[in-house]
Design a protein around this motif. Sequence first.
Motif, PDB file in Angstrom:
ATOM      1  N   CYS A 119       0.826  -1.210   0.000  1.00 45.80           N
ATOM      2  CA  CYS A 119       0.000   0.000   0.000  1.00 45.80           C
ATOM      3  C   CYS A 119       0.858   1.257   0.000  1.00 45.80           C
ATOM      4  CB  CYS A 119      -0.919   0.016   1.222  1.00 45.80           C
ATOM      5  SG  CYS A 119      -2.207  -1.231   1.233  1.00 45.80           S
ATOM      6  N   THR A 120       1.955   1.212   0.755  1.00 46.96           N
ATOM      7  CA  THR A 120       2.851   2.366   0.849  1.00 46.96           C
ATOM      8  C   THR A 120       3.535   2.634  -0.487  1.00 46.96           C
ATOM      9  OG1 THR A 120       3.177   2.012   3.218  1.00 46.96           O
ATOM     10  CG2 THR A 120       4.874   3.290   2.053  1.00 46.96           C
ATOM     11  N   LEU A 121       4.020   1.587  -1.154  1.00 48.16           N
ATOM     12  CA  LEU A 121       4.630   1.778  -2.475  1.00 48.16           C
ATOM     13  C   LEU A 121       3.622   2.346  -3.463  1.00 48.16           C
ATOM     14  CD1 LEU A 121       6.862  -1.411  -2.853  1.00 48.16           C
ATOM     15  CD2 LEU A 121       7.593   0.939  -2.411  1.00 48.16           C
ATOM     16  N   TYR A 122       2.399   1.830  -3.421  1.00 52.94           N
ATOM     17  CA  TYR A 122       1.335   2.344  -4.289  1.00 52.94           C
ATOM     18  C   TYR A 122       1.119   3.836  -3.998  1.00 52.94           C
ATOM     19  CZ  TYR A 122      -3.201   2.616  -6.662  1.00 52.94           C
ATOM     20  OH  TYR A 122      -4.239   2.950  -7.497  1.00 52.94           O
ATOM     21  N   ALA A 123       1.042   4.186  -2.716  1.00 51.53           N
ATOM     22  CA  ALA A 123       0.811   5.584  -2.333  1.00 51.53           C
ATOM     23  C   ALA A 123       1.958   6.489  -2.773  1.00 51.53           C
ATOM     24  CB  ALA A 123       0.603   5.685  -0.827  1.00 51.53           C
ATOM     25  N   LEU A 124       3.182   5.986  -2.690  1.00 51.90           N
ATOM     26  CA  LEU A 124       4.314   6.784  -3.148  1.00 51.90           C
ATOM     27  C   LEU A 124       4.257   7.001  -4.660  1.00 51.90           C
ATOM     28  CD1 LEU A 124       7.145   5.244  -0.947  1.00 51.90           C
ATOM     29  CD2 LEU A 124       6.047   7.490  -0.679  1.00 51.90           C
ATOM     30  N   TYR A 126       1.303   6.890  -6.569  1.00 54.11           N
ATOM     31  CA  TYR A 126       0.080   7.539  -7.045  1.00 54.11           C
ATOM     32  C   TYR A 126      -0.490   8.599  -6.088  1.00 54.11           C
ATOM     33  CZ  TYR A 126       0.213   3.480 -10.148  1.00 54.11           C
ATOM     34  OH  TYR A 126       0.585   2.513 -11.051  1.00 54.11           O
ATOM     35  N   SER A 127       0.211   8.879  -4.997  1.00 49.47           N
ATOM     36  CA  SER A 127      -0.172   9.921  -4.036  1.00 49.47           C
ATOM     37  C   SER A 127      -1.362   9.584  -3.140  1.00 49.47           C
ATOM     38  CB  SER A 127      -0.448  11.255  -4.742  1.00 49.47           C
ATOM     39  OG  SER A 127       0.701  11.668  -5.439  1.00 49.47           O
ATOM     40  N   HIS A 128      -1.791   8.335  -3.127  1.00 53.22           N
ATOM     41  CA  HIS A 128      -2.833   7.898  -2.189  1.00 53.22           C
ATOM     42  C   HIS A 128      -2.806   6.374  -2.094  1.00 53.22           C
ATOM     43  CE1 HIS A 128      -5.477   6.503  -5.465  1.00 53.22           C
ATOM     44  NE2 HIS A 128      -5.090   7.592  -6.100  1.00 53.22           N
ATOM     45  N   SER A 129      -3.362   5.861  -1.020  1.00 49.94           N
ATOM     46  CA  SER A 129      -3.446   4.411  -0.834  1.00 49.94           C
ATOM     47  C   SER A 129      -4.271   3.800  -1.964  1.00 49.94           C
ATOM     48  CB  SER A 129      -4.112   4.115   0.516  1.00 49.94           C
ATOM     49  OG  SER A 129      -4.777   2.879   0.503  1.00 49.94           O
ATOM     50  N   ALA A 158       3.670   6.140 -16.139  1.00 52.10           N
ATOM     51  CA  ALA A 158       4.893   5.709 -16.821  1.00 52.10           C
ATOM     52  C   ALA A 158       5.645   4.654 -16.011  1.00 52.10           C
ATOM     53  CB  ALA A 158       5.792   6.917 -17.055  1.00 52.10           C
ATOM     54  N   TYR A 159       5.068   4.201 -14.887  1.00 48.53           N
ATOM     55  CA  TYR A 159       5.752   3.203 -14.060  1.00 48.53           C
ATOM     56  C   TYR A 159       5.851   1.878 -14.796  1.00 48.53           C
ATOM     57  CZ  TYR A 159       5.201   6.556 -10.316  1.00 48.53           C
ATOM     58  OH  TYR A 159       5.261   7.697  -9.566  1.00 48.53           O
ATOM     59  N   SER A 160       6.937   1.176 -14.529  1.00 43.84           N
ATOM     60  CA  SER A 160       7.195  -0.091 -15.219  1.00 43.84           C
ATOM     61  C   SER A 160       6.223  -1.176 -14.759  1.00 43.84           C
ATOM     62  CB  SER A 160       8.626  -0.567 -14.940  1.00 43.84           C
ATOM     63  OG  SER A 160       8.749  -0.983 -13.595  1.00 43.84           O
ATOM     64  N   GLN A 161       6.049  -2.176 -15.619  1.00 42.10           N
ATOM     65  CA  GLN A 161       5.225  -3.324 -15.255  1.00 42.10           C
ATOM     66  C   GLN A 161       5.860  -4.058 -14.077  1.00 42.10           C
ATOM     67  OE1 GLN A 161       2.139  -3.976 -16.596  1.00 42.10           O
ATOM     68  NE2 GLN A 161       2.024  -5.382 -14.858  1.00 42.10           N
TER      69      GLN A 161
END
Length: 196
Positions: A119-124, A126-129, A158-161
Amino acid sequence: MSKSRSHDEMVFDGDEELERLQHQGANGNAHSGETELVPYAHRDLKPGNIMISDENQPILMDFGSTMKARIKIENRSQALLQQDIAAEQSTMAYRAPELFDVKTGITLDEKVDIWSLGCTLYALAYSHSPFENTQTTEQGGSIAMAVMGAQYKHQPSAYSQGLRNLIDSMLKVNPKDRPDIHEVIRMTEEVMQSLR
């Protein structure tokens, strides 16, 4: 193992401690069961609990929710106690699904932090959980239901797969399907190598 607190040294290194315990056991200095390395779970990993040092190193903060990671749930009162503790101490949008509806006959473990790390990586990125979206925050949806069903999607970016796969591997409803921390490190290194 405690170390001096200079700027270049860690206060505790779990891998070093594990190696020391294994070395003791191999030399007959520790009897089986005498010394056991007990993992802990932070239980509230989120961007707000990670600071960046002047040397650009992440520093984990706020250990008020930390407890022994492996908790055997043998009856309903233990399950309800763990649910209450999680509701009080773990941020809902980063809380692992098994902490919303704790079942009897299971063992809660350090995989709760693997979920929160995802969840934290996602938030970093995309700016939210992953579970704080328009449906859950503005349209009366339930964060708990979204978490327990792992209902989220990646935004166009643009994040990698490889990064998306890393996040997805951690956001599995069943803790047994999530990687352990060593697998997370290996996958992270692969993602980092692919960027070079």
